[in-house]
Design a protein around this motif. Structure first.
Motif, PDB file in Angstrom:
ATOM      1  N   CYS A  77       0.451  -1.072  -0.338  1.00  0.00           N
ATOM      2  CA  CYS A  77      -0.043  -0.219   0.231  1.00  0.00           C
ATOM      3  C   CYS A  77       0.290   1.223   0.048  1.00  0.00           C
ATOM      4  CB  CYS A  77      -0.966   0.194   1.537  1.00  0.00           C
ATOM      5  SG  CYS A  77      -2.406   1.581   1.788  1.00  0.00           S
ATOM      6  N   CYS A 121       0.434   4.133   0.951  1.00  0.00           N
ATOM      7  CA  CYS A 121       0.176   4.750   2.607  1.00  0.00           C
ATOM      8  C   CYS A 121       1.410   4.532   3.465  1.00  0.00           C
ATOM      9  CB  CYS A 121      -0.505   4.273   3.171  1.00  0.00           C
ATOM     10  SG  CYS A 121      -1.312   2.927   4.532  1.00  0.00           S
ATOM     11  N   SER A 136       1.565   1.461   5.067  1.00  0.00           N
ATOM     12  CA  SER A 136       1.851   0.227   6.423  1.00  0.00           C
ATOM     13  C   SER A 136       2.467  -0.339   6.608  1.00  0.00           C
ATOM     14  CB  SER A 136       0.076   0.362   6.013  1.00  0.00           C
ATOM     15  OG  SER A 136       0.170  -0.598   5.335  1.00  0.00           O
ATOM     16  N   CYS A 155      -5.704  -2.940   3.060  1.00  0.00           N
ATOM     17  CA  CYS A 155      -4.704  -1.725   3.526  1.00  0.00           C
ATOM     18  C   CYS A 155      -6.478   0.144   2.999  1.00  0.00           C
ATOM     19  CB  CYS A 155      -3.826  -1.006   3.329  1.00  0.00           C
ATOM     20  SG  CYS A 155      -3.241   0.454   4.453  1.00  0.00           S
ATOM     21  N   CYS A 156      -5.315   0.601   2.491  1.00  0.00           N
ATOM     22  CA  CYS A 156      -6.205   1.618   1.511  1.00  0.00           C
ATOM     23  C   CYS A 156      -7.465   1.279   0.370  1.00  0.00           C
ATOM     24  CB  CYS A 156      -6.031   2.659   1.533  1.00  0.00           C
ATOM     25  SG  CYS A 156      -4.585   3.280   2.660  1.00  0.00           S
ATOM     26  N   THR A 158      -3.187   8.128   0.701  1.00  0.00           N
ATOM     27  CA  THR A 158      -2.539   7.190  -1.051  1.00  0.00           C
ATOM     28  C   THR A 158      -3.553   7.202  -2.574  1.00  0.00           C
ATOM     29  OG1 THR A 158      -2.391   5.284   0.524  1.00  0.00           O
ATOM     30  CG2 THR A 158      -3.521   4.484  -1.728  1.00  0.00           C
TER      31      THR A 158
END
Ligand SMILES: [Zn+2]
Length: 137
Positions: free
Chosen positions: A15, A17, A19, A26-27, A49
């Motif tokens: 992802c 972002c 993570s 995730c997103c 994102t």
């Protein structure tokens, strides 16, 4: 049709972002509209994102109507380099308010840009929204 700067990433890619999870875990579901972020931090990550992937519609949809700009133009030549979450306060599943302090790094036309923002979030009817932010330091 929403215009995207980049083609969609494969769901099993990391992802954007940062993570450490795959995008699909995730997103991804938030951006695809199949799930809602349950915490202010999850919304904040998904908005990062959305900046990376150029989802202008998502950025506007997750902006509180009271503070939302009428339209949003993303920098065409902005390359996002990473997100780090510095602090969170509130913003959990049962909260109504939340704050997330983060640093997002990017590059525009070869110049490094560091955005250090403390964002405020509000939960209305089970949905988290971005309200506004200030710039500590
Ligand atoms: Zn993510």
């Amino acid at each position: 049709m929403p215009k995207r700067k980049h083609p969609p990433r494969p769901d099993n890619a990391p992802c954007p972002c940062g993570s450490g999870l795959n995008r699909e875990r995730c997103c991804g579901p938030f951006l695809d509209g199949t799930a809602l972020p349950q915490t202010a931090e999850a919304l904040m990550r998904s908005r990062y994102t959305a900046f990376v992937e150029g989802h202008t519609d998502y950025l506007l949809d997750t902006w509180l109507p009271r503070t939302r700009p009428p339209l949003l133009e993303l920098q065409a030549n902005q390359q996002w380099l990473g997100l780090s979450i510095r602090a969170t306060s509130g913003g959990e599943v049962a909260d109504e308010h939340g704050e997330v302090e983060f640093v997002a790094r990017s590059r525009i036309a070869g110049r490094g840009v560091r955005l250090h923002e403390r964002s405020r979030f509000l939960r209305v009817d089970e949905r988290w929204y971005y309200v506004d932010g200030d710039f500590p330091g």
